[in-house]
Scaffold this active site. Structure first.
Site, PDB file in Angstrom:
ATOM      1  N   GLY A   1       0.772  -1.234   0.000  1.00  0.00           N
ATOM      2  CA  GLY A   1       0.000   0.000   0.000  1.00  0.00           C
ATOM      3  C   GLY A   1       0.801   1.281   0.000  1.00  0.00           C
ATOM      4  O   GLY A   1       0.228   2.369   0.073  1.00  0.00           O
TER       5      GLY A   1
ATOM      6  N   GLU B   1       4.279  -6.424   1.571  1.00  0.00           N
ATOM      7  CA  GLU B   1       3.871  -6.794   0.205  1.00  0.00           C
ATOM      8  C   GLU B   1       3.740  -5.579  -0.714  1.00  0.00           C
ATOM      9  O   GLU B   1       2.655  -5.305  -1.227  1.00  0.00           O
ATOM     10  CB  GLU B   1       2.515  -7.511   0.260  1.00  0.00           C
ATOM     11  CG  GLU B   1       2.509  -8.759   1.094  1.00  0.00           C
ATOM     12  CD  GLU B   1       1.108  -9.309   1.326  1.00  0.00           C
ATOM     13  OE1 GLU B   1       0.991 -10.528   1.510  1.00  0.00           O
ATOM     14  OE2 GLU B   1       0.140  -8.522   1.327  1.00  0.00           O
TER      15      GLU B   1
ATOM     16  N   ARG C   1       2.915  -1.363  -6.024  1.00  0.00           N
ATOM     17  CA  ARG C   1       3.026  -0.065  -6.678  1.00  0.00           C
ATOM     18  C   ARG C   1       4.369   0.624  -6.388  1.00  0.00           C
ATOM     19  O   ARG C   1       4.979   1.195  -7.291  1.00  0.00           O
ATOM     20  CB  ARG C   1       1.895   0.819  -6.174  1.00  0.00           C
ATOM     21  CG  ARG C   1       1.751   2.146  -6.875  1.00  0.00           C
ATOM     22  CD  ARG C   1       0.765   3.058  -6.133  1.00  0.00           C
ATOM     23  NE  ARG C   1      -0.390   2.384  -5.602  1.00  0.00           N
ATOM     24  CZ  ARG C   1      -1.596   2.359  -6.164  1.00  0.00           C
ATOM     25  NH1 ARG C   1      -1.809   3.016  -7.286  1.00  0.00           N
ATOM     26  NH2 ARG C   1      -2.594   1.713  -5.602  1.00  0.00           N
TER      27      ARG C   1
ATOM     28  N   ARG D   1      -7.443   3.572 -14.506  1.00  0.00           N
ATOM     29  CA  ARG D   1      -7.368   4.140 -13.153  1.00  0.00           C
ATOM     30  C   ARG D   1      -8.045   5.503 -13.020  1.00  0.00           C
ATOM     31  O   ARG D   1      -8.713   5.765 -12.021  1.00  0.00           O
ATOM     32  CB  ARG D   1      -5.915   4.197 -12.654  1.00  0.00           C
ATOM     33  CG  ARG D   1      -5.275   2.802 -12.533  1.00  0.00           C
ATOM     34  CD  ARG D   1      -4.007   2.802 -11.707  1.00  0.00           C
ATOM     35  NE  ARG D   1      -4.256   3.086 -10.311  1.00  0.00           N
ATOM     36  CZ  ARG D   1      -4.047   4.241  -9.718  1.00  0.00           C
ATOM     37  NH1 ARG D   1      -3.554   5.256 -10.414  1.00  0.00           N
ATOM     38  NH2 ARG D   1      -4.328   4.411  -8.446  1.00  0.00           N
TER      39      ARG D   1
ATOM     40  N   TYR E   1     -10.803   5.339 -10.200  1.00  0.00           N
ATOM     41  CA  TYR E   1     -10.463   5.939  -8.898  1.00  0.00           C
ATOM     42  C   TYR E   1     -10.272   7.447  -8.973  1.00  0.00           C
ATOM     43  O   TYR E   1      -9.671   8.016  -8.057  1.00  0.00           O
ATOM     44  CB  TYR E   1      -9.157   5.339  -8.345  1.00  0.00           C
ATOM     45  CG  TYR E   1      -9.018   3.854  -8.521  1.00  0.00           C
ATOM     46  CD1 TYR E   1      -9.860   2.967  -7.857  1.00  0.00           C
ATOM     47  CD2 TYR E   1      -8.031   3.330  -9.354  1.00  0.00           C
ATOM     48  CE1 TYR E   1      -9.726   1.607  -8.024  1.00  0.00           C
ATOM     49  CE2 TYR E   1      -7.882   1.962  -9.522  1.00  0.00           C
ATOM     50  CZ  TYR E   1      -8.726   1.104  -8.855  1.00  0.00           C
ATOM     51  OH  TYR E   1      -8.595  -0.241  -9.016  1.00  0.00           O
TER      52      TYR E   1
ATOM     53  N   CYS F   1     -15.303   4.732 -26.862  1.00  0.00           N
ATOM     54  CA  CYS F   1     -16.634   5.334 -26.994  1.00  0.00           C
ATOM     55  C   CYS F   1     -17.229   5.635 -25.625  1.00  0.00           C
ATOM     56  O   CYS F   1     -18.276   5.088 -25.253  1.00  0.00           O
ATOM     57  CB  CYS F   1     -17.543   4.382 -27.755  1.00  0.00           C
ATOM     58  SG  CYS F   1     -16.929   4.101 -29.390  1.00  0.00           S
ATOM     59  N   GLU F   2     -16.545   6.438 -24.857  1.00  0.00           N
ATOM     60  CA  GLU F   2     -17.028   6.837 -23.527  1.00  0.00           C
ATOM     61  C   GLU F   2     -16.494   8.228 -23.269  1.00  0.00           C
ATOM     62  O   GLU F   2     -15.288   8.463 -23.448  1.00  0.00           O
ATOM     63  CB  GLU F   2     -16.419   5.954 -22.430  1.00  0.00           C
ATOM     64  CG  GLU F   2     -16.660   4.513 -22.579  1.00  0.00           C
ATOM     65  CD  GLU F   2     -17.517   3.922 -21.469  1.00  0.00           C
ATOM     66  OE1 GLU F   2     -17.839   4.640 -20.510  1.00  0.00           O
ATOM     67  OE2 GLU F   2     -17.847   2.752 -21.612  1.00  0.00           O
TER      68      GLU F   2
ATOM     69  N   TYR G   1      -0.885  -1.411 -11.931  1.00  0.00           N
ATOM     70  CA  TYR G   1      -2.338  -1.419 -12.128  1.00  0.00           C
ATOM     71  C   TYR G   1      -2.784  -0.697 -13.400  1.00  0.00           C
ATOM     72  O   TYR G   1      -3.866  -0.111 -13.431  1.00  0.00           O
ATOM     73  CB  TYR G   1      -3.053  -0.838 -10.894  1.00  0.00           C
ATOM     74  CG  TYR G   1      -2.635  -1.512  -9.600  1.00  0.00           C
ATOM     75  CD1 TYR G   1      -3.012  -2.821  -9.338  1.00  0.00           C
ATOM     76  CD2 TYR G   1      -1.833  -0.850  -8.670  1.00  0.00           C
ATOM     77  CE1 TYR G   1      -2.608  -3.457  -8.167  1.00  0.00           C
ATOM     78  CE2 TYR G   1      -1.427  -1.478  -7.498  1.00  0.00           C
ATOM     79  CZ  TYR G   1      -1.829  -2.777  -7.254  1.00  0.00           C
ATOM     80  OH  TYR G   1      -1.416  -3.395  -6.107  1.00  0.00           O
TER      81      TYR G   1
HETATM   82  N1  LLP Z   1      -1.148  -7.041  -0.482  1.00  0.00           N
HETATM   83  C1  LLP Z   1      -2.469  -7.231  -0.647  1.00  0.00           C
HETATM   84  C2  LLP Z   1      -3.168  -8.224   0.146  1.00  0.00           C
HETATM   85  C3  LLP Z   1      -3.164  -6.460  -1.584  1.00  0.00           C
HETATM   86  O1  LLP Z   1      -4.463  -6.652  -1.747  1.00  0.00           O
HETATM   87  C4  LLP Z   1      -2.472  -5.486  -2.359  1.00  0.00           C
HETATM   88  C5  LLP Z   1      -3.174  -4.677  -3.338  1.00  0.00           C
HETATM   89  C6  LLP Z   1      -1.092  -5.341  -2.158  1.00  0.00           C
HETATM   90  C7  LLP Z   1      -0.463  -6.126  -1.202  1.00  0.00           C
HETATM   91  C8  LLP Z   1      -0.263  -4.368  -2.937  1.00  0.00           C
HETATM   92  O2  LLP Z   1      -0.654  -3.051  -2.753  1.00  0.00           O
HETATM   93  P1  LLP Z   1       0.272  -1.871  -3.333  1.00  0.00           P
HETATM   94  O3  LLP Z   1       1.567  -1.890  -2.579  1.00  0.00           O
HETATM   95  O4  LLP Z   1       0.506  -2.161  -4.766  1.00  0.00           O
HETATM   96  O5  LLP Z   1      -0.528  -0.661  -3.107  1.00  0.00           O
HETATM   97  N2  LLP Z   1      -6.131  -1.274  -8.516  1.00  0.00           N
HETATM   98  C9  LLP Z   1      -5.901  -0.331  -7.433  1.00  0.00           C
HETATM   99  C10 LLP Z   1      -5.092  -0.928  -6.350  1.00  0.00           C
HETATM  100  C11 LLP Z   1      -5.668  -2.204  -5.826  1.00  0.00           C
HETATM  101  C12 LLP Z   1      -4.791  -2.812  -4.809  1.00  0.00           C
HETATM  102  C13 LLP Z   1      -5.160  -4.227  -4.608  1.00  0.00           C
HETATM  103  N3  LLP Z   1      -4.392  -4.852  -3.604  1.00  0.00           N
HETATM  104  C14 LLP Z   1      -5.205   0.907  -7.998  1.00  0.00           C
HETATM  105  O6  LLP Z   1      -4.942   0.925  -9.187  1.00  0.00           O
HETATM  106  O7  LLP Z   1      -4.940   1.836  -7.279  1.00  0.00           O
END
Ligand code: LLP
Length: 488
Positions: free
Chosen positions: A286, A328, A331, A384, A388, A415-416, A445
């Protein structure tokens, strides 16, 4: 009624007119991206026009050099911060952000592990040959097939999301005469300051086991505690520890720290109550990145140290030895390694009423220009902004320009009307069809969420390292688009 230059009243408050439209705002770009003397954008010396000639557009241009550097830097920052607490940290790269076999190999070579969220992601891991022991499997609705696959691959951990799933994993493992290594995903109820759809630790959503006492349970146990008790009662389950993931694109360490404290309290309570040791604690991903010049995420080291300080003091206060910590990030590793290269096509300028004024109001004839710059991709390669309200940034890439800044909206070819790539950006007034545009920060993403809407072919991904480029995922062809159409 105003000139096309200077700050536009249509621009959001945060968007400043750049002093130099040709300058690259460094935090948005991979290392190795620069403008050459002729004014063209380059990556490790390769020009964007060369890349377009060889691979076409739209194109994801990913710096392998930068990916490896960010993976190492992230891992080093956390390992340093936690070294004296639990001997270091296991970093699982979140494959959902961007995954292909090359990436799995880089991750492994840089000493990271891999977090997957489906059978398909496990298939990529298996194809890349990473040892199952270094792979985690997530998901709130794992199929029996996915659970079997995880056990076939002897995964290091299956992150169980619900009581329901715990029983299924236990039964499947028992039938096979296997033991499943399990982490329990809990929802610590921490509010993450991010978009609602990417915040995941509050109660009212689909993920995880609630830590709140359940008034409908006879003993008033929380779902989380029920899961601990059930897990230790199953011989086919090896309970490694606890997991949480509070959301995504988070800048401040407070939420991670609060979640860590809550999970440590719970872990200590479980150790006493059930006479068990839970050796692992995963604090999820995150960590946010910069998409525009106003985003200022904290350096990984700062976040790692803030989290380490909390884990250190909480474990001391509870009188427990610290569990092995894992994280984990997705991004934060891949997001800024990549830019998307588009070719500009249609341009049009509309005149818009000043924000807040009513259209057609008496005496209100002041309008402002907004230029729509259409590119050859859009919401199919980056949904995205639509999903979002995500903001991005963009620059003219195929040349520099001394023309005045003009407020622009970069849109796709779908077409949006919501098909927006960059909602608000100042681009030189003289951009024209055939120019190339680069949008940074598209590593996470974007390709992963891409689609074939309007039968657009998904773009390829080119990796750049040692001054040369190669396709790591080829773009789709029309044949790819048609070959699942059974025609019957
Ligand atoms: N661990 C778990 C259990 C997760 O569900 C996620 C992301 C991560 C780690 C990695 O999160 P990161 O470090 O990448 O923020 N599609 C959305 C983001 C969805 C995240 C889903 N889970 C976007 O484009 O912002």
């Amino acid at each position: 009624m105003t000139a096309n230059t200077g700050q536009s009243p249509l621009a959001p408050g945060w968007l400043e007119v750049p002093a130099d439209l040709n300058a690259l705002h460094e935090p948005l770009w991979a290392g190795g991206v620069a403008r050459n003397d002729a004014g063209e954008l380059t990556i490790e010396g390769l020009t964007v026009s060369e890349l377009q000639r060889e691979y076409g557009t739209p194109l994801f241009v990913l710096s392998e050099t930068d990916f490896r550097a960010r993976a190492r830097a992230f891992s080093d920052a956390f390992n340093d911060a936690f070294a004296d607490i639990c001997g270091g940290v296991d970093v699982y790269y979140a494959g959902k952000s961007f995954l292909c076999t090359s990436v799995v190999r880089w991750v492994e070579e840089e000493g990271l592990r891999l977090d997957t969220a489906s059978g398909g992601e496990l298939a990529v891991a298996a194809r890349a040959g990473i040892p199952g022991a270094d792979v985690a499997l997530h998901g709130n609705n794992k199929s029996d097939g996915e659970i079997h696959r995880a056990l076939d691959m002897q995964l290091g951990r299956i992150v169980v999301d619900s009581l329901d799933e715990l029983e299924r994993v236990a039964a499947i493992a028992a039938n096979r005469g296997d033991t499943a290594k399990v982490m329990l995903r809990l929802t610590p109820g921490v509010h993450a300051h991010t978009h609602e759809f990417i915040a995941t630790a509050h109660e009212d959503q689909k993920f995880g086991l609630s830590m709140a006492p359940d008034s409908t349970d006879q003993a008033g146990l929380s779902a989380a505690e029920e899961a601990v008790a059930a897990a230790i009662g199953h011989e086919s389950i090896e309970l490694l520890g606890l997991h949480c993931h509070i959301g995504s694109q988070i800048f401040e360490p407070d939420g991670f720290a609060l979640a860590a404290e809550k999970l440590l309290d719970f872990l200590a309570a479980m150790q006493v109550k059930y006479s068990i040791v839970l050796p692992e604690l995963d604090l999820g991903g995150g960590y946010g990145i910069a998409y525009t010049p106003v985003d200022t995420p904290r350096p990984a080291a700062e976040i790692a140290q803030a989290m380490a300080a909390v884990v250190r003091s909480k474990c001391a206060a509870l009188g427990i030895s610290a569990p092995r910590i894992s994280i984990e990030p997705g991004r934060a590793i891949v997001g800024s390694t990549t830019f998307t290269l588009y070719e500009i096509g249609t341009l049009k300028t509309v005149r818009v009423d000043a924000p807040g004024s009513e259209a057609g109001g008496v005496g209100n004839d002041v309008t402002y220009p907004r230029r729509y710059v259409s590119v050859d991709g859009g919401m199919s390669d980056n949904p995205r902004p639509v999903l979002y309200d995500a903001d991005y940034s963009a620059i003219l890439a195929s040349r520099s320009s001394d023309a005045a800044p003009q407020l622009s909206r970069v849109v796709g070819k779908h077409c949006e009307s919501g098909d927006i790539v960059v909602r608000d950006v100042y681009l030189p007034e003289d951009v024209a069809a055939g120019d190339l545009l680069a949008v940074p920060g598209t590593g996470a993403y974007c390709w992963a969420l891409s689609s074939n809407y309007n039968y657009l072919a998904r773009p390829g991904v080119v990796a750049v390292s040692d001054g040369s480029a190669r396709l790591i995922v080829r773009g789709e062809t029309e044949e790819d688009l048609l070959n699942r159409d059974m025609g019957v």
